[in-house]
Design a protein around this motif. Structure first.
Motif, PDB file in Angstrom:
ATOM      1  N   ARG A 221      26.900  35.787  71.585  1.00 55.36           N
ATOM      2  CA  ARG A 221      27.780  35.850  72.847  1.00 55.36           C
ATOM      3  C   ARG A 221      26.809  35.166  73.909  1.00 55.36           C
ATOM      4  N   ARG A 222      25.515  35.164  73.728  1.00 56.52           N
ATOM      5  CA  ARG A 222      24.411  34.360  74.710  1.00 56.52           C
ATOM      6  C   ARG A 222      24.941  32.696  74.487  1.00 56.52           C
ATOM      7  N   TYR A 223      25.220  32.210  73.409  1.00 50.22           N
ATOM      8  CA  TYR A 223      25.608  30.998  73.364  1.00 50.22           C
ATOM      9  C   TYR A 223      26.794  30.809  73.776  1.00 50.22           C
ATOM     10  N   ALA A 224      27.668  31.502  74.038  1.00 54.65           N
ATOM     11  CA  ALA A 224      29.042  31.642  74.732  1.00 54.65           C
ATOM     12  C   ALA A 224      29.028  31.594  76.102  1.00 54.65           C
ATOM     13  N   ALA A 225      27.900  32.384  76.629  1.00 58.20           N
ATOM     14  CA  ALA A 225      27.653  32.456  78.127  1.00 58.20           C
ATOM     15  C   ALA A 225      26.845  31.181  78.484  1.00 58.20           C
ATOM     16  N   ALA A 226      26.177  30.578  77.635  1.00 59.52           N
ATOM     17  CA  ALA A 226      25.344  29.240  78.159  1.00 59.52           C
ATOM     18  C   ALA A 226      26.452  28.245  78.038  1.00 59.52           C
ATOM     19  N   TYR A 227      27.446  28.251  77.032  1.00 57.61           N
ATOM     20  CA  TYR A 227      28.580  27.104  77.253  1.00 57.61           C
ATOM     21  C   TYR A 227      29.620  27.274  78.410  1.00 57.61           C
ATOM     22  N   ALA A 228      29.589  28.604  78.932  1.00 57.02           N
ATOM     23  CA  ALA A 228      30.346  28.739  80.076  1.00 57.02           C
ATOM     24  C   ALA A 228      29.721  28.174  81.303  1.00 57.02           C
ATOM     25  N   ARG A 229      28.208  28.674  81.270  1.00 55.94           N
ATOM     26  CA  ARG A 229      27.802  28.224  82.444  1.00 55.94           C
ATOM     27  C   ARG A 229      27.843  26.468  82.499  1.00 55.94           C
ATOM     28  N   LEU A 230      27.630  25.904  81.203  1.00 58.19           N
ATOM     29  CA  LEU A 230      27.787  24.314  81.506  1.00 58.19           C
ATOM     30  C   LEU A 230      29.055  23.877  81.864  1.00 58.19           C
ATOM     31  N   GLU A 231      30.253  24.328  81.198  1.00 58.75           N
ATOM     32  CA  GLU A 231      31.630  24.285  81.721  1.00 58.75           C
ATOM     33  C   GLU A 231      31.631  24.195  83.110  1.00 58.75           C
ATOM     34  N   SER A 232      31.168  25.285  83.860  1.00 53.28           N
ATOM     35  CA  SER A 232      31.305  25.548  85.242  1.00 53.28           C
ATOM     36  C   SER A 232      30.396  24.474  85.948  1.00 53.28           C
TER      37      SER A 232
END
Length: 236
Positions: A221-232
């Motif tokens: 889930r932390r990987y996914a949160a980091a991915y979402a931040r990069l997307e943003s």
């Protein structure tokens, strides 16, 4: 299909005990099995060793599917427990498993690309490189690997997410592992579209090395949160 490459060593492959929740399929989260077939993603996602268990890949896929209700996520497992970054080069060999981690990953990447496009590369590795030689070579090898994997996936700007090594109160890091962590942080901070993913507070499975099932899920889930931040950041 939104493809996700899972690479590294045992904590990416997963060593957590498989529990009932890890066996519940999601209709839009699939994995490429060892025979190259797309099947529902249930743990163990990896097959590097008979002890493969719960890792961060499946929870990462579930998080992506939850964020985008039209997405079909395809996990491409390639991690090999115990593998040094020295094995993650063309023709590199891991003697313990008698495999070629990088070459095998490339074969699976090429197979998966016929089904979709890669959107992320998850890396968790470094425990096997904490000696003097490993530390000295690690930064250069990691930077080369990022470039090669991005080229092979056909996604030159794919988010590259580097997970923090597990650190547990009962077994403090050696100077070598601390050095590897510093390299992870540096490479993530100085590579376009890359991020460092914290493992702060995550527990082990009893061996002071591998994440527990709950910790592995949280790491995903932390990987996914980091991915979402990069997307943003990319969108803005």
């Amino acid at each position: 299909m939104q493809l996700v490459l899972l690479a590294g060593q045992s904590n990416m492959a997963g060593r957590g005990t498989v529990e009932a929740e890890d066996r519940v399929p999601h209709p839009r989260v699939l994995m490429l099995d060892r025979d190259g077939r797309w099947i529902p993603a249930v743990d163990p996602v990896h097959f590097d060793k008979p002890i493969a268990g719960v890792g961060p890949g499946r929870s990462f896929g579930l998080a992506l599917a939850a964020r985008d209700t039209t997405a079909v996520v395809g996990l491409v497992p390639t991690a090999v427990g115990g593998s040094s970054i020295r094995a993650w080069v063309p023709a590199g060999y891991d003697s313990a498993t008698r495999t070629h981690p990088y070459d095998d990953a490339v074969a699976r990447i090429r197979l998966a690309r016929s089904s979709g496009a890669f959107v992320a590369i998850l890396w968790h590795q470094g425990e096997s490189d904490g000696d003097a030689r490993g530390v000295a070579e690690y930064e250069g090898r990691l930077r080369e690997l990022i470039a090669r994997l991005r080229a092979e996936t056909g996604a030159p700007n794919a988010p590259f997410l580097i997970g923090e090594l597990g650190h547990f109160p009962e077994k403090p890091w050696t100077p070598g592992r601390a050095a590897i962590d510093s390299i992870h942080r540096l490479v993530a901070a100085t590579t376009p579209n890359a991020a460092y993913v914290s493992a702060e507070g995550l527990t082990h499975r009893g061996d002071t090395l591998h994440f527990s099932s709950a910790a592995a899920r949280e790491l995903g889930r932390r990987y996914a949160a980091a991915y979402a931040r990069l997307e943003s950041v990319e969108r803005h």
